[in-house]
Write an enzyme that holds these catalytic residues in place. Sequence first.
Site, PDB file in Angstrom:
ATOM      1  N   ASP A 277       0.827  -1.209   0.000  1.00 53.07           N
ATOM      2  CA  ASP A 277       0.000   0.000   0.000  1.00 53.07           C
ATOM      3  C   ASP A 277       0.862   1.261   0.000  1.00 53.07           C
ATOM      4  O   ASP A 277       1.888   1.311   0.686  1.00 53.07           O
ATOM      5  CB  ASP A 277      -0.885   0.035   1.239  1.00 53.07           C
ATOM      6  CG  ASP A 277      -1.796  -1.182   1.363  1.00 53.07           C
ATOM      7  OD1 ASP A 277      -1.358  -2.292   1.018  1.00 53.07           O
ATOM      8  OD2 ASP A 277      -2.933  -1.018   1.817  1.00 53.07           O
ATOM      9  N   ASP A 298      -0.697  -2.652  -4.412  1.00 53.20           N
ATOM     10  CA  ASP A 298      -1.861  -2.684  -3.525  1.00 53.20           C
ATOM     11  C   ASP A 298      -2.503  -1.307  -3.557  1.00 53.20           C
ATOM     12  O   ASP A 298      -2.248  -0.532  -4.473  1.00 53.20           O
ATOM     13  CB  ASP A 298      -1.463  -3.113  -2.116  1.00 53.20           C
ATOM     14  CG  ASP A 298      -2.573  -3.877  -1.397  1.00 53.20           C
ATOM     15  OD1 ASP A 298      -3.701  -3.346  -1.317  1.00 53.20           O
ATOM     16  OD2 ASP A 298      -2.332  -5.004  -0.932  1.00 53.20           O
ATOM     17  N   ASP A 299      -3.319  -0.990  -2.538  1.00 51.43           N
ATOM     18  CA  ASP A 299      -4.028   0.287  -2.554  1.00 51.43           C
ATOM     19  C   ASP A 299      -3.070   1.458  -2.744  1.00 51.43           C
ATOM     20  O   ASP A 299      -2.025   1.530  -2.078  1.00 51.43           O
ATOM     21  CB  ASP A 299      -4.799   0.483  -1.248  1.00 51.43           C
ATOM     22  CG  ASP A 299      -5.974  -0.473  -1.109  1.00 51.43           C
ATOM     23  OD1 ASP A 299      -6.711  -0.666  -2.092  1.00 51.43           O
ATOM     24  OD2 ASP A 299      -6.131  -1.041  -0.016  1.00 51.43           O
ATOM     25  N   HIS A 320      -4.280  -1.061  -6.385  1.00 51.41           N
ATOM     26  CA  HIS A 320      -5.687  -1.422  -6.197  1.00 51.41           C
ATOM     27  C   HIS A 320      -6.607  -0.218  -6.187  1.00 51.41           C
ATOM     28  O   HIS A 320      -7.783  -0.367  -5.857  1.00 51.41           O
ATOM     29  CB  HIS A 320      -5.864  -2.225  -4.905  1.00 51.41           C
ATOM     30  CG  HIS A 320      -5.199  -3.561  -4.936  1.00 51.41           C
ATOM     31  ND1 HIS A 320      -5.202  -4.416  -3.846  1.00 51.41           N
ATOM     32  CD2 HIS A 320      -4.497  -4.202  -5.912  1.00 51.41           C
ATOM     33  CE1 HIS A 320      -4.535  -5.534  -4.152  1.00 51.41           C
ATOM     34  NE2 HIS A 320      -4.086  -5.420  -5.396  1.00 51.41           N
ATOM     35  N   ARG A 353     -13.067   2.434  -4.847  1.00 51.45           N
ATOM     36  CA  ARG A 353     -13.496   1.246  -4.110  1.00 51.45           C
ATOM     37  C   ARG A 353     -13.882   1.550  -2.671  1.00 51.45           C
ATOM     38  O   ARG A 353     -13.236   2.351  -1.990  1.00 51.45           O
ATOM     39  CB  ARG A 353     -12.374   0.210  -4.122  1.00 51.45           C
ATOM     40  CG  ARG A 353     -12.683  -1.027  -3.299  1.00 51.45           C
ATOM     41  CD  ARG A 353     -11.764  -2.176  -3.611  1.00 51.45           C
ATOM     42  NE  ARG A 353     -10.422  -1.995  -3.108  1.00 51.45           N
ATOM     43  CZ  ARG A 353      -9.583  -3.016  -2.862  1.00 51.45           C
ATOM     44  NH1 ARG A 353      -9.983  -4.266  -3.107  1.00 51.45           N
ATOM     45  NH2 ARG A 353      -8.376  -2.799  -2.415  1.00 51.45           N
ATOM     46  N   LYS A 355     -14.729  -1.057   0.657  1.00 59.54           N
ATOM     47  CA  LYS A 355     -14.840  -2.435   1.122  1.00 59.54           C
ATOM     48  C   LYS A 355     -15.052  -2.434   2.631  1.00 59.54           C
ATOM     49  O   LYS A 355     -14.355  -1.753   3.381  1.00 59.54           O
ATOM     50  CB  LYS A 355     -13.609  -3.248   0.731  1.00 59.54           C
ATOM     51  CG  LYS A 355     -12.273  -2.668   1.142  1.00 59.54           C
ATOM     52  CD  LYS A 355     -11.112  -3.562   0.700  1.00 59.54           C
ATOM     53  CE  LYS A 355      -9.767  -2.960   1.084  1.00 59.54           C
ATOM     54  NZ  LYS A 355      -8.634  -3.842   0.721  1.00 59.54           N
TER      55      LYS A 355
END
Length: 461
Positions: A277, A298-299, A320, A353, A355
Site C-alpha cells: 500500500d 496494492d491500494d 488497487h 473502491r 470495502k
Amino acid sequence: MPEIQLFKVLLALVVVVPRVLAQSPIFGQVGSMHCVVQGNSTHGIKFRSFSVETSSSTSTTKSSTSTTKSSTSTTKSSTTTTKSSTSTTKSSTTTTKSSTTTTATTTTSASSGTACTVTAIAQVSSATASCTSIVISNLAVPSSTTLNLSKLKTGTTVTFEGKTTFAFTDWDSDLIDIGGEDITIIGAPGSIIDGNGQAWWDGQGSNGGVTKPDHFITLKSTGTSLLQNLHIQNWPVHCFDITSSSGTTITGLTLDNSAGNAPNAASGGLPAAHNSDGFDVSSSTNLIITSTTVINQDDCVAVTSGNNITVSNMVCDGGHGLSIGSIGGKSNNDVSDVLFTNSIVRNSQNGARIKTNSGTTGTVTNIEWSNIQVSNISIYGIDIQQDYLNGGPTGTPTNGVIINGITMSNITGTAASSAQNYFILCGSGSCSNFDFVNVAITGGSDDSCNFTPTSGNFKCT
C-alpha cells in the site's frame, strides 16, 4: 586633627594618587579614576564612593590550533572557539555543544536554531533531542534498527540528503518512525529513501513467508506539518501508515515500487512485492495528500478511519486504486468527509473502491470521488462490497457497516475486457443516498449492482 586639616590632607591625596597611578606599569592605562565627595550636615565631610573604571582593547592570540578572542568591560568574555583537524567545539558562557563519533555534527544559527547532520545511526538520538534542523545524509540503517524520528522537537525540519538505505531485518517492527508537532520532512534534490524491499519480497507480503516489517514508515504528526518531495522506492510492505495525525499536508512525493512487479525465485510466478500500500490512513483528521505518484501492488490510498481528508492530483499505477476500507472490526470503524479528486488511476485492479468487513459494524459517510480518469482496470472500475472476510470477498454481504452519502462524478475511462466496469454488493438496507453523475467506464462486461444510486444518471448494465 581638626576637620579642616583632615579635609586638606584628603584633598591632596585625591590630586596626587591619580598621578602616581598613571605612572604605574600596572595602572598606567586604566583610563580614569573618580572620587565622589558628598557633604553631610552632621559630620561635615563624607566620601560616598570611590570607583575605578577600566577598559582594554581586544587582545588576540593566534596559533595553528586555536583562536581566542576576549573583551572586558567590568570583565566580560566572548565565546571561545577552538578548531582542530578532528573536532569542533563551540561554547558560550551558558551553553556547550560538541560533536563526537556518536553525536551529530552541530552548528548554530540565530535564524534557524541548532542544526545537526546525521551520517550514522548512533547520531540520531542526540540530533532529535537537541536539534530543530536535521539533515539525514547518506545514512545506512543497520539490521534490527528503526530510524527513530518519532519525538522530533516542535517545529523541526528533517531533510533527507543522498541515499538512505536499510539492511535486512527478520522482524515485524517499523523501519522509520516519524512524529512531532509542526514538523517538516523534505527530500533534497536527487535524494532517495530505498527500503531494500528485494530482501523481503516473496510474493506473500504480510500474509506469510519471511517475516517483514509491519510498515516501512509510520507517521504521527500534529499542528501544521508537511511532508514534501520525498522519493521512496523498494519498500518491503505497506509504505506509509498514517495514524492519529492532524493538520498534515503530504505533497510532491514519488513512491516507486515498480521493481516489485517482476516475480522472483520466492514468489512462485507472482509479483515479488505484495501488500505494498502507498498510504494507509486511520484515525486522522484534516489531512491532505496531493500531487503524488504511487507505483505499487496494492491500494494507492486506503482510508480506514478518520475525517476531513482530501486526496488530489494523484497518479496511481499498478495497485488497487483509491479506496475506503476495509472498515469494521478495528479500534476505529468510522470514516467521513473524504474527497478523492482530479486523479489518474491506471493499470490497477480497481478505480474507486469501498470495502467493509463481514459481520462487523461501522459507518462510511460523505465520501466523494470526482474527476477521476481510469485506464486498463483489471477487476472493477467502481467497486463497493460489504462481504470482506480475512482480506477477501465471500460473496455474501452483511449490513453492520452503514454506507451513506456516496458521490461519484466525472469518472471515466476503460477497463479490460475480462473486468467489470461496476460492481456493487450492499447488505440489506445498509446503503443509502448514492449520487452517481457522469460515470462512464467502458470495456468491461457483466456489471453487477444490487443497489441502484438514488440520484444521478448512472446505469449499471
